[in-house]
Design a protein around this motif. Structure first.
Motif, short mmCIF file in Angstrom:
data_model
loop_
_atom_site.label_atom_id
_atom_site.label_comp_id
_atom_site.label_asym_id
_atom_site.label_seq_id
_atom_site.Cartn_x
_atom_site.Cartn_y
_atom_site.Cartn_z
N GLU A 100 -8.92 -4.41 3.75
CA GLU A 100 -8.28 -3.28 4.43
C GLU A 100 -7.37 -2.50 3.49
O GLU A 100 -7.34 -1.26 3.52
CB GLU A 100 -7.49 -3.79 5.64
CG GLU A 100 -8.34 -4.25 6.81
CD GLU A 100 -7.52 -4.87 7.92
OE1 GLU A 100 -6.27 -4.66 7.94
OE2 GLU A 100 -8.10 -5.55 8.78
N ALA A 101 -6.63 -3.23 2.65
CA ALA A 101 -5.73 -2.57 1.69
C ALA A 101 -6.52 -1.74 0.69
O ALA A 101 -6.15 -0.60 0.38
CB ALA A 101 -4.89 -3.62 0.96
N ARG A 154 -9.49 -0.41 1.05
CA ARG A 154 -10.09 0.76 1.72
C ARG A 154 -9.04 1.82 2.04
O ARG A 154 -9.30 3.02 1.93
CB ARG A 154 -10.82 0.31 2.98
CG ARG A 154 -12.08 -0.49 2.66
CD ARG A 154 -12.85 -0.88 3.91
NE ARG A 154 -14.11 -1.53 3.54
CZ ARG A 154 -15.00 -1.99 4.42
NH1 ARG A 154 -14.77 -1.86 5.73
NH2 ARG A 154 -16.12 -2.56 4.01
N GLU A 155 -7.84 1.38 2.41
CA GLU A 155 -6.78 2.34 2.69
C GLU A 155 -6.37 3.10 1.43
O GLU A 155 -6.14 4.31 1.46
CB GLU A 155 -5.57 1.61 3.29
CG GLU A 155 -4.50 2.55 3.81
CD GLU A 155 -3.36 1.85 4.53
OE1 GLU A 155 -2.31 2.51 4.73
OE2 GLU A 155 -3.50 0.66 4.87
N LEU A 156 -6.31 2.39 0.31
CA LEU A 156 -5.96 3.04 -0.95
C LEU A 156 -7.06 3.98 -1.43
O LEU A 156 -6.79 5.07 -1.95
CB LEU A 156 -5.64 2.00 -2.02
CG LEU A 156 -4.30 1.28 -1.84
CD1 LEU A 156 -4.18 0.09 -2.78
CD2 LEU A 156 -3.14 2.25 -2.06
N LYS A 157 -8.29 3.58 -1.25
CA LYS A 157 -9.41 4.45 -1.62
C LYS A 157 -9.39 5.74 -0.80
O LYS A 157 -9.63 6.83 -1.31
CB LYS A 157 -10.74 3.71 -1.44
CG LYS A 157 -11.03 2.67 -2.51
CD LYS A 157 -12.17 1.75 -2.14
CE LYS A 157 -13.51 2.42 -2.18
NZ LYS A 157 -14.61 1.45 -1.93
N ALA A 158 -9.10 5.59 0.48
CA ALA A 158 -9.07 6.76 1.37
C ALA A 158 -7.91 7.70 1.01
O ALA A 158 -8.01 8.92 1.18
CB ALA A 158 -8.95 6.31 2.82
N ALA A 159 -6.82 7.12 0.52
CA ALA A 159 -5.63 7.92 0.21
C ALA A 159 -5.61 8.43 -1.22
O ALA A 159 -4.75 9.24 -1.58
CB ALA A 159 -4.38 7.07 0.45
N VAL A 196 0.82 -1.21 0.00
CA VAL A 196 0.00 0.00 0.00
C VAL A 196 0.86 1.26 0.00
O VAL A 196 0.56 2.23 -0.72
CB VAL A 196 -0.97 -0.01 1.21
CG1 VAL A 196 -1.60 1.36 1.42
CG2 VAL A 196 -2.07 -1.05 0.99
N GLU A 200 -7.64 -8.84 5.02
CA GLU A 200 -6.44 -8.04 4.80
C GLU A 200 -6.51 -7.35 3.44
O GLU A 200 -6.10 -6.18 3.31
CB GLU A 200 -5.19 -8.92 4.88
CG GLU A 200 -4.86 -9.38 6.29
CD GLU A 200 -3.68 -10.34 6.33
OE1 GLU A 200 -3.24 -10.78 5.25
OE2 GLU A 200 -3.20 -10.66 7.44
N LYS A 208 0.52 4.21 -2.78
CA LYS A 208 0.18 5.59 -2.39
C LYS A 208 1.15 6.57 -3.01
O LYS A 208 0.77 7.61 -3.56
CB LYS A 208 0.21 5.73 -0.86
CG LYS A 208 -0.98 5.15 -0.12
CD LYS A 208 -0.79 5.41 1.37
CE LYS A 208 -1.93 4.85 2.19
NZ LYS A 208 -1.72 5.08 3.65
#
Length: 316
Positions: free
Chosen positions: A55-56, A58-63, A27, A52, A31
């Motif tokens: 989570e990856a 969602r973290e990329l979508k948020a960033a 991730v 897992e 990013k």
């Protein structure tokens, strides 16, 4: 750089995809890729569980910045029993694109397109390019004989030209791009962009050992050899002393069993599992058993750098 079909398709500034690399991609790297104006991709197999993977995503979508783009790579043959569930997860959570490898991408293309996800398919020859075009793929990742990992047999110019002459599907070139001159070259051959992997192994953000990263600095293009001992399919690795010791051919018993049509599938699956475990050990901890996957473009790796500086060297 000038905008083209790939930059428009993915909403990025530069026609480059950071290639998905088993155990290497993460991730943090993607990013930084997005922040640098290129797309980034991670193998779904880098995540042990579906949670897992979720989570990856969602973290990329948020960033994800304005104009950023990220995707995941799916192994779509029988060596990956998780592929259907991984595809469901990607479609449920959403990403910009999926890159398929080593199998029939029909199901992936159909389900991904239902939710607006683009699908690019790894190919090494014209026959498979024509097949995935008929299935509705959005582009092909044309894996040439300069690629790291599982490479093709044709040069970048030959493969891009062959596909453009006989297909209408856009071509993203994979292999042999280590600087702007080489990127411009594949674009001049008719590719809409390049998938670049090995350069990013020696990035600060990469999730591998410093020894692996330093090997990409210390070794060069002449130190890359092709081995059958990772997945049963020819794969490029750095020719470390341990690699020289074990050789590049599959064990004789395995070669014999591969001649049996009924057993071949199971032998391939077993070799894939054993090879991936060996690669994982070498990538995650220092060991004399170094099986490090890389391509000849490490010739251009002179130091360990942040992703953004590696991107900068590719575009300027």
């Amino acid at each position: 750089m000038t905008q083209n079909k790939l930059t428009e398709m993915l909403g990025i500034k530069h026609p480059i995809i950071m290639a998905p690399m088993f155990l290497v991609s993460n991730v943090a790297m993607v990013k930084e890729a997005m922040n640098s104006g290129i797309a980034g991709c991670i193998p779904a197999l880098n995540y042990r569980t579906l949670e897992e993977l979720r989570e990856a995503i969602r973290e990329l979508k948020a960033a994800k910045p304005k104009g950023g783009s990220f995707g995941f790579n799916l192994i779509v043959n029988q060596s990956n029993p998780k592929s259907s569930k991984q595809l469901e997860m990607l479609c449920e959570e959403g990403c910009d694109f999926i890159i398929t490898s080593l199998g029939n991408p029909k199901e992936t293309i159909e389900k991904a397109h239902e939710v607006g996800i683009k699908v690019f398919c790894d190919i090494t020859d014209l026959k498979y390019a024509q097949k995935v075009e008929s299935l509705g793929a959005d582009a092909v990742i044309a894996v040439n004989n300069r690629a790291g990992g599982h490479r093709g047999n044709l040069s970048p110019k030959e493969l891009i030209g062959l596909i453009n002459k006989n297909c209408n599907i856009p071509v993203i070139s994979a292999g042999g791009v280590g600087n702007k001159e080489e990127l411009d070259k594949v674009l001049s051959y008719g590719a809409i962009g390049a998938s670049v992997g090995s350069l990013f192994i020696a990035s600060i953000e990469a999730g591998v050992t410093d020894e692996y990263k330093q090997a990409c600095v210390d070794y060069n293009a002449n130190d890359i050899v092709v081995t059958e001992r990772i997945s049963g399919t020819p794969c490029t690795v750095i020719n470390t002393p341990y690699q020289q010791k074990i050789g590049t051919k599959s064990p004789w018993l395995e070669r014999m069993l591969n001649k049996n049509k009924k057993l071949k599938k199971w032998v391939k699956m077993f070799r894939f599992y054993i090879g991936m475990k060996a690669t994982e050990k070498a990538a995650k901890k220092a060991t004399y058993k170094t099986v490090w996957v890389a391509g000849p473009s490490i010739e251009h790796t002179k130091e360990i750098l942040p992703v953004k500086k590696i991107v900068s060297k590719l575009i300027s």
